[in-house]
Design a protein around this motif. Structure first.
Motif, mmCIF file in Angstrom:
data_model
loop_
_atom_site.group_PDB
_atom_site.id
_atom_site.type_symbol
_atom_site.label_atom_id
_atom_site.label_comp_id
_atom_site.label_asym_id
_atom_site.label_seq_id
_atom_site.Cartn_x
_atom_site.Cartn_y
_atom_site.Cartn_z
ATOM 1 N N GLU A 1 74.856 105.465 30.975
ATOM 2 C CA GLU A 1 74.607 105.713 29.556
ATOM 3 C C GLU A 1 75.841 106.321 28.883
ATOM 4 O O GLU A 1 76.233 105.920 27.779
ATOM 5 C CB GLU A 1 73.416 106.662 29.437
ATOM 6 C CG GLU A 1 73.008 107.020 28.018
ATOM 7 C CD GLU A 1 71.870 108.022 28.014
ATOM 8 O OE1 GLU A 1 71.909 108.940 27.189
ATOM 9 O OE2 GLU A 1 70.955 107.902 28.867
ATOM 10 N N TYR A 2 76.464 107.286 29.569
ATOM 11 C CA TYR A 2 77.662 107.936 29.032
ATOM 12 C C TYR A 2 78.797 106.929 28.855
ATOM 13 O O TYR A 2 79.511 106.936 27.841
ATOM 14 C CB TYR A 2 78.076 109.057 29.984
ATOM 15 C CG TYR A 2 79.291 109.852 29.543
ATOM 16 C CD1 TYR A 2 79.195 110.802 28.533
ATOM 17 C CD2 TYR A 2 80.510 109.669 30.156
ATOM 18 C CE1 TYR A 2 80.300 111.552 28.141
ATOM 19 C CE2 TYR A 2 81.623 110.411 29.787
ATOM 20 C CZ TYR A 2 81.515 111.349 28.777
ATOM 21 O OH TYR A 2 82.613 112.081 28.390
ATOM 22 N N LYS A 3 78.938 106.029 29.818
ATOM 23 C CA LYS A 3 79.987 105.014 29.729
ATOM 24 C C LYS A 3 79.701 104.038 28.596
ATOM 25 O O LYS A 3 80.614 103.647 27.858
ATOM 26 C CB LYS A 3 80.099 104.258 31.055
ATOM 27 C CG LYS A 3 80.687 105.062 32.200
ATOM 28 C CD LYS A 3 80.726 104.210 33.473
ATOM 29 C CE LYS A 3 81.365 104.965 34.620
ATOM 30 N NZ LYS A 3 81.361 104.148 35.880
ATOM 31 N N ARG A 4 78.433 103.629 28.456
ATOM 32 C CA ARG A 4 78.073 102.656 27.418
ATOM 33 C C ARG A 4 78.331 103.203 26.022
ATOM 34 O O ARG A 4 78.837 102.495 25.147
ATOM 35 C CB ARG A 4 76.587 102.257 27.539
ATOM 36 C CG ARG A 4 76.266 101.311 28.654
ATOM 37 C CD ARG A 4 74.871 100.693 28.465
ATOM 38 N NE ARG A 4 73.836 101.704 28.295
ATOM 39 C CZ ARG A 4 73.139 102.226 29.300
ATOM 40 N NH1 ARG A 4 73.384 101.839 30.543
ATOM 41 N NH2 ARG A 4 72.200 103.121 29.075
ATOM 42 N N GLU A 5 77.969 104.464 25.813
ATOM 43 C CA GLU A 5 78.123 105.056 24.478
ATOM 44 C C GLU A 5 79.593 105.220 24.098
ATOM 45 O O GLU A 5 79.940 105.205 22.915
ATOM 46 C CB GLU A 5 77.401 106.396 24.434
ATOM 47 C CG GLU A 5 75.883 106.230 24.528
ATOM 48 C CD GLU A 5 75.180 107.565 24.529
ATOM 49 O OE1 GLU A 5 75.857 108.612 24.646
ATOM 50 O OE2 GLU A 5 73.928 107.577 24.416
ATOM 51 N N ASN A 6 80.450 105.433 25.101
ATOM 52 C CA ASN A 6 81.908 105.386 24.907
ATOM 53 C C ASN A 6 82.430 106.372 23.861
ATOM 54 O O ASN A 6 83.410 106.111 23.174
ATOM 55 C CB ASN A 6 82.325 103.955 24.520
ATOM 56 C CG ASN A 6 83.810 103.733 24.733
ATOM 57 O OD1 ASN A 6 84.410 104.332 25.628
ATOM 58 N ND2 ASN A 6 84.411 102.896 23.906
ATOM 59 N N TRP A 7 81.758 107.516 23.702
ATOM 60 C CA TRP A 7 82.261 108.525 22.756
ATOM 61 C C TRP A 7 83.125 109.577 23.469
ATOM 62 O O TRP A 7 83.897 110.292 22.839
ATOM 63 C CB TRP A 7 81.104 109.221 22.041
ATOM 64 C CG TRP A 7 80.137 109.898 22.969
ATOM 65 C CD1 TRP A 7 79.024 109.364 23.519
ATOM 66 C CD2 TRP A 7 80.220 111.242 23.453
ATOM 67 N NE1 TRP A 7 78.387 110.274 24.323
ATOM 68 C CE2 TRP A 7 79.106 111.448 24.291
ATOM 69 C CE3 TRP A 7 81.112 112.301 23.261
ATOM 70 C CZ2 TRP A 7 78.865 112.654 24.944
ATOM 71 C CZ3 TRP A 7 80.870 113.500 23.896
ATOM 72 C CH2 TRP A 7 79.760 113.676 24.740
ATOM 73 N N GLY A 8 82.990 109.652 24.775
ATOM 74 C CA GLY A 8 83.782 110.591 25.566
ATOM 75 C C GLY A 8 84.510 109.873 26.675
ATOM 76 O O GLY A 8 84.444 108.645 26.793
ATOM 77 N N LEU A 9 85.210 110.613 27.500
ATOM 78 C CA LEU A 9 85.975 110.044 28.602
ATOM 79 C C LEU A 9 85.306 110.392 29.928
ATOM 80 O O LEU A 9 84.592 111.384 30.040
ATOM 81 C CB LEU A 9 87.408 110.584 28.604
ATOM 82 C CG LEU A 9 88.218 110.386 27.328
ATOM 83 C CD1 LEU A 9 89.556 111.098 27.436
ATOM 84 C CD2 LEU A 9 88.423 108.899 27.059
ATOM 85 N N ILE A 10 85.561 109.562 30.919
ATOM 86 C CA ILE A 10 85.055 109.841 32.265
ATOM 87 C C ILE A 10 86.190 109.651 33.266
ATOM 88 O O ILE A 10 87.032 108.761 33.094
ATOM 89 C CB ILE A 10 83.855 108.934 32.611
ATOM 90 C CG1 ILE A 10 83.179 109.435 33.901
ATOM 91 C CG2 ILE A 10 84.267 107.484 32.728
ATOM 92 C CD1 ILE A 10 81.791 108.835 34.131
ATOM 93 N N ASP A 11 86.231 110.509 34.272
ATOM 94 C CA ASP A 11 87.284 110.429 35.288
ATOM 95 C C ASP A 11 86.630 110.313 36.658
ATOM 96 O O ASP A 11 86.042 111.265 37.160
ATOM 97 C CB ASP A 11 88.174 111.674 35.232
ATOM 98 C CG ASP A 11 89.277 111.628 36.285
ATOM 99 O OD1 ASP A 11 89.638 110.504 36.691
ATOM 100 O OD2 ASP A 11 89.763 112.694 36.700
#
Length: 370
Positions: free
Chosen positions: A320-330
């Motif tokens: 969900e976090y990746k789909r919304e794409n408002w923040g970064l993930i490492d």
């Protein structure tokens, strides 16, 4: 009190017998035969016996000097590797990864080196082993031990004669403790491993090029100089650069958010809820600061410990976090790039947090219960 043992006298604590029986049971005193005693220090005078040398010469004459088992052993550098429960609990997220890397390194260079592992063991009655990090760590550690033994790896019991170990090996590598001290007293080489480092430090000592260490050296930014500009950092993902681009002269702040397996194991659903609240709080503040989430991967061998429901929720949260794409993930193995761009660090305690503190970055540890 002084107690006689063979041809020497050894000082031992008063009441040692009672303590040992309490800890290990009445059978602790029964001897365990592991191998012949001819190379035990008490019998070293046998090495001067001409019959011993004649047998060695006959072996060399039969096999040839290059193929003699004794000669082959001499060519190898013997390393005693000791892992301490105390150190592993201090670095629960890094410990097993470091140990596996070391074992893989020696397997790759078995023609030149010989590894003997002296593993410390978790004792369920020890308070230290009840640390929040221990359950997840214990499962991974036991798997490493079983795989090492199944592959024919050499092990030494933790109560093995240290004087004999020093005579059998060339270098000590591993954690601080009684084994390292014994090698120092014997005037031998001691190298302490750094769980925060991706390198196998002993590679350099052995004169062997470690490819992984070289790549890390070339590609990672110099984190010791926190004043370096982004242009000096070579491995920042392009997607990060797009979101972190400056607004005029104002550079965006980055909150590096760290979540660990240990804390999630202890808190399960509460931990998931906390992550969602943190994300919502940052998101409500617009585009500044930027959230950079570094979620620790849950090893597959722990799926049954967490349960299907939790694993499903955790995977969905990441997706969900990746789909919304408002923040970064490492999700990179190394935290170097994330630490380089981070303005501040928030989340669960681990080795990366300690590294951030060393770099002078502001750090706050989260409380998942509030």
């Amino acid at each position: 009190i002084d107690c006689r043992f063979e041809n020497i006298t050894i000082p031992i604590p008063i009441g040692a017998d009672s303590v040992l029986r309490e800890r290990f049971g009445n059978a602790y005193i029964m001897p365990v035969k592991e191998k012949g005693a001819h190379d035990y220090p008490y019998y070293r005078k046998q090495l001067q016996d001409e019959r011993y040398h004649e047998a060695e010469l006959r072996n060399i004459e039969k096999c040839g000097i290059e193929n003699s088992p004794l000669e082959k052993d001499r060519k190898k550098t013997r390393v005693l590797y000791h892992t301490s429960v105390t150190e592993m609990l201090i670095h629960p997220e890094r410990a097993c990864e470091k140990i596996k890397k070391l074992i893989d390194f020696f397997n790759s260079h078995s023609e030149k080196t010989e590894l003997v592992w002296m593993p410390d063991f978790f004792v369920e009655t020890d308070e230290l082993a009840l640390d929040l990090a221990a359950p997840a760590l214990l499962s991974q550690y036991n798997d490493l031990l079983e795989n090492y033994k199944a592959a024919g790896g050499k092990l030494r019991r933790i109560d093995y004669d240290l004087e004999k170990i020093c005579s059998e090996t060339d270098i000590y590598y591993g954690d601080e403790g009684f084994a390292a001290d014994a090698f120092r007293r014997a005037g031998m080489r001691v190298l302490i491993q750094d769980y925060g480092s991706e390198k196998v430090e002993i590679a350099e000592e052995l004169g062997i090029t470690e490819e992984a260490a070289e790549n890390t050296q070339e590609e990672s930014p110099d984190l010791r100089d926190s004043g370096k500009e982004e242009s000096r950092i070579t491995k920042i993902p392009e997607e990060w650069k797009r979101i972190l681009k400056s607004e005029g002269e104002k550079k965006k702040a980055v909150v590096l958010y760290i979540t660990t397996v240990s804390v999630m194991y202890e808190n399960k659903t509460i931990a998931i809820d906390k992550i969602r609240r943190v994300m919502e709080t940052i998101r409500q503040n617009g585009e500044n600061p930027v959230l950079l989430w570094r979620p620790e991967r849950i090893p597959e061998n722990l799926y049954n410990v967490f349960g299907d429901k939790f694993i499903g929720e955790y995977r969905e949260l990441i997706s969900e976090y990746k789909r919304e794409n408002w923040g970064l993930i490492d999700e990179a193995d190394s935290p170097d790039a994330a630490l380089s761009v981070a303005s501040a660090i928030y989340g669960d305690p681990n080795a990366e947090v300690m590294k951030a503190i060393e770099l002078g970055k502001p750090v706050m540890i989260q409380d998942v219960t509030i």
